[in-house]
Structure formats: structure tokens, C-alpha cells
Write a protein that holds these residues in place. Sequence first.
Motif, PDB file in Angstrom:
ATOM      1  N   VAL A 127       8.343   6.706   3.267  1.00  0.00           N
ATOM      2  CA  VAL A 127       8.240   5.280   2.946  1.00  0.00           C
ATOM      3  C   VAL A 127       7.652   5.075   1.546  1.00  0.00           C
ATOM      4  O   VAL A 127       8.251   4.430   0.692  1.00  0.00           O
ATOM      5  CB  VAL A 127       7.387   4.533   4.006  1.00  0.00           C
ATOM      6  CG1 VAL A 127       7.250   3.065   3.640  1.00  0.00           C
ATOM      7  CG2 VAL A 127       8.012   4.690   5.394  1.00  0.00           C
ATOM      8  N   CYS A 128       6.440   5.656   1.291  1.00  0.00           N
ATOM      9  CA  CYS A 128       5.751   5.350   0.030  1.00  0.00           C
ATOM     10  C   CYS A 128       5.800   6.491  -0.980  1.00  0.00           C
ATOM     11  O   CYS A 128       5.420   6.313  -2.138  1.00  0.00           O
ATOM     12  CB  CYS A 128       4.301   4.958   0.306  1.00  0.00           C
ATOM     13  SG  CYS A 128       3.271   6.350   0.829  1.00  0.00           S
TER      14      CYS A 128
ATOM     15  N   CYS B 201       1.417   4.309   6.255  1.00  0.00           N
ATOM     16  CA  CYS B 201       2.733   3.703   6.514  1.00  0.00           C
ATOM     17  C   CYS B 201       3.125   3.756   7.988  1.00  0.00           C
ATOM     18  O   CYS B 201       4.061   3.086   8.413  1.00  0.00           O
ATOM     19  CB  CYS B 201       3.809   4.408   5.695  1.00  0.00           C
ATOM     20  SG  CYS B 201       3.601   4.196   3.915  1.00  0.00           S
TER      21      CYS B 201
ATOM     22  N   GLU C  47      13.613   6.362   8.749  1.00  0.00           N
ATOM     23  CA  GLU C  47      13.197   6.300   7.338  1.00  0.00           C
ATOM     24  C   GLU C  47      13.558   7.578   6.595  1.00  0.00           C
ATOM     25  O   GLU C  47      13.604   7.589   5.365  1.00  0.00           O
ATOM     26  CB  GLU C  47      11.690   6.045   7.234  1.00  0.00           C
ATOM     27  CG  GLU C  47      11.230   4.705   7.793  1.00  0.00           C
ATOM     28  CD  GLU C  47      11.823   3.512   7.041  1.00  0.00           C
ATOM     29  OE1 GLU C  47      12.058   3.627   5.830  1.00  0.00           O
ATOM     30  OE2 GLU C  47      12.050   2.478   7.692  1.00  0.00           O
TER      31      GLU C  47
ATOM     32  N   CYS D  95       5.766  11.294   2.004  1.00  0.00           N
ATOM     33  CA  CYS D  95       6.000  10.167   2.905  1.00  0.00           C
ATOM     34  C   CYS D  95       7.355   9.525   2.587  1.00  0.00           C
ATOM     35  O   CYS D  95       7.637   9.188   1.437  1.00  0.00           O
ATOM     36  CB  CYS D  95       4.879   9.142   2.758  1.00  0.00           C
ATOM     37  SG  CYS D  95       5.167   7.644   3.723  1.00  0.00           S
TER      38      CYS D  95
ATOM     39  N   ARG E 279       4.045   9.253  -1.022  1.00  0.00           N
ATOM     40  CA  ARG E 279       2.792   9.996  -1.187  1.00  0.00           C
ATOM     41  C   ARG E 279       2.943  11.410  -0.601  1.00  0.00           C
ATOM     42  O   ARG E 279       3.565  11.580   0.451  1.00  0.00           O
ATOM     43  CB  ARG E 279       1.673   9.251  -0.466  1.00  0.00           C
ATOM     44  CG  ARG E 279       0.291   9.871  -0.653  1.00  0.00           C
ATOM     45  CD  ARG E 279      -0.734   9.213   0.243  1.00  0.00           C
ATOM     46  NE  ARG E 279      -0.761   7.762   0.091  1.00  0.00           N
ATOM     47  CZ  ARG E 279      -1.474   6.953   0.869  1.00  0.00           C
ATOM     48  NH1 ARG E 279      -2.191   7.448   1.866  1.00  0.00           N
ATOM     49  NH2 ARG E 279      -1.458   5.645   0.676  1.00  0.00           N
TER      50      ARG E 279
ATOM     51  N   CYS F  58       3.156   8.851   6.105  1.00  0.00           N
ATOM     52  CA  CYS F  58       1.705   9.011   5.976  1.00  0.00           C
ATOM     53  C   CYS F  58       0.999   8.059   6.942  1.00  0.00           C
ATOM     54  O   CYS F  58       1.616   7.157   7.522  1.00  0.00           O
ATOM     55  CB  CYS F  58       1.282   8.748   4.530  1.00  0.00           C
ATOM     56  SG  CYS F  58       1.381   7.019   4.041  1.00  0.00           S
TER      57      CYS F  58
ATOM     58  N   GLU G  59       3.871   0.752  10.046  1.00  0.00           N
ATOM     59  CA  GLU G  59       4.924  -0.150   9.530  1.00  0.00           C
ATOM     60  C   GLU G  59       6.321   0.216  10.037  1.00  0.00           C
ATOM     61  O   GLU G  59       7.234  -0.576   9.955  1.00  0.00           O
ATOM     62  CB  GLU G  59       4.971  -0.083   7.985  1.00  0.00           C
ATOM     63  CG  GLU G  59       3.638  -0.223   7.282  1.00  0.00           C
ATOM     64  CD  GLU G  59       3.052  -1.617   7.467  1.00  0.00           C
ATOM     65  OE1 GLU G  59       3.815  -2.591   7.312  1.00  0.00           O
ATOM     66  OE2 GLU G  59       1.849  -1.716   7.781  1.00  0.00           O
TER      67      GLU G  59
END
Length: 255
Positions: free
Chosen positions: A159-160, A186, A178, A157, A162, A183, A189
Motif C-alpha cells: 500500500v505505502c 496500512c 493489494e 508494503c 515502506r 505494514c 485500511e
Amino acid sequence: MPQPTYDARGIVLRKTKLGESDLIVTLLSEDGSQLRVVAKGARKPTSPFSSRLELYSVVDALVARGRSLDIVKEARLVESNERLRRDLEHAACAAPMAELVGRVAQDGLENPRLFALTRAALSSLGRVEAARAPAIVAGHLLKALAFAGLRPSFDVCAVCGRVIDLRAANEAALSYSEGGVVCSACRGEVEAVALPVSTLGWCRAFLGSTFAEIEAMDVDPSASFAALRFSQRWVREHVGANLKSLDFLFTCGLF
Ligand SMILES: [Zn+2]
């Protein structure tokens, strides 16, 4: 006093007219930086430069320091890549590679892998039949973007961080801004679009394969074009440019 000179090996990316008969030649130099030089008289039919400073060819040049732009004194052809100017489909496929490289290569910014990559891609393009050519373009654009620090994230992901398992999925959420897949947690968001997992799979395959491997792939042109459309959006987002020659490839009807 004689002008100081230097040797430069480069790939001809672009030629623009200057004055009555001169050319400005934009080269991707061997160190990966961009070099703009003047070839005096190069548009005269009798000029030795006219057959040696052709688009997409690899040349060795002797260059003299000039006051603004440096000046080519001699040029020797290393690899002609003649087919990339002769065959319409191949020419249409070589152009986006040169256009992207012209965008990411900069004066004085070394990136030697970009030269080796582009040389290998042009050479590969000259070997393949037209139907396989778009796959070579996709491989080159994605790798050139990765070398410029703009590698899309296909597995974790953006963003995070994962790990995302797409094996059972048909579609993935991807955020161009991004920098890759996102995922399910996220997704709400950020601005994301749904892309077929198969398109991401081809992009990943082109990015991770040598040109010899891409030449041997059983890939439908529609899959290559899906990867090229992804690349165009990626370039727009991260390079801030729209590759006109890639738009031409999408609309030319040659494939
Ligand atoms: Zn996430």
C-alpha cells in the motif's frame, strides 16, 4: 495455389478433440504467445502426430495458414518429457504449470521468457524425484506470474511502499488484492490475512532461484504446498481463474 506455411517451435499445453479424429493442439510458442493449431487425423493410432504432439513435449512444427485455425503439416519431437506423462506424481505436477501458462499466454502477445521458463521447468520436473516435484511447480508458477507482471511484493508494503522487516516476526499481514505484504499502519485500511513468515520466505526463495537451485533445496513438501496454496489464491485474485489441476494436486493424496 499452395497454402503459405511457417515454422513454429512450441510446448504442448493442451489437446482437445475435434470431430471424428482430429485434435486442436494448444501450444506455448517460442515467442511466448499462445498458438492453437489443428492436427488432422491425430487421434488415429496410425497418425505420425500421435507420438509427436504429446502433452508437455517440445515440438517443431510446420504449420499452414488456415481460414480459422492454422493446420499442422509436420511435427518433429525436440524434447519428449516422457516421464511427465508416465509417472502419476509428475503428471499431476506438470498439469498446473500448463494450465497457468494457458491462462497467461495469449494469441499474439509476445513473452519469450515464458517459453524459456516453462521449458526449463518441465525439464527440471522430469529430473527430480516425486517429493521434490511440488517445489518445481511452485517455482514455475511464481516466476510465470512475475513474468506476467503479477509479482507479489514480499519486502515492501503493497500500500505505502515502506520496507517491512519480517526477520523477527512469525506472521506477516498479506493482502492478496493489494498485491503483497502490508505494514502495521496500512493493515487496518485493507483486507489482509495473516500468513506464516516461513511461507513467504519459501515463496521468495522459489521466485529468486534457478530450477537447478530449487532441485538442490532441502525443502519439505509441506513448505512447497504452502507456497502452492499461496499461488492458487494469487492466481484467483490476479488472473481471475481457479487452477483445477492445482486443486487436484491438493486433494489427490499422491504426496
Ligand atoms: Zn504500509
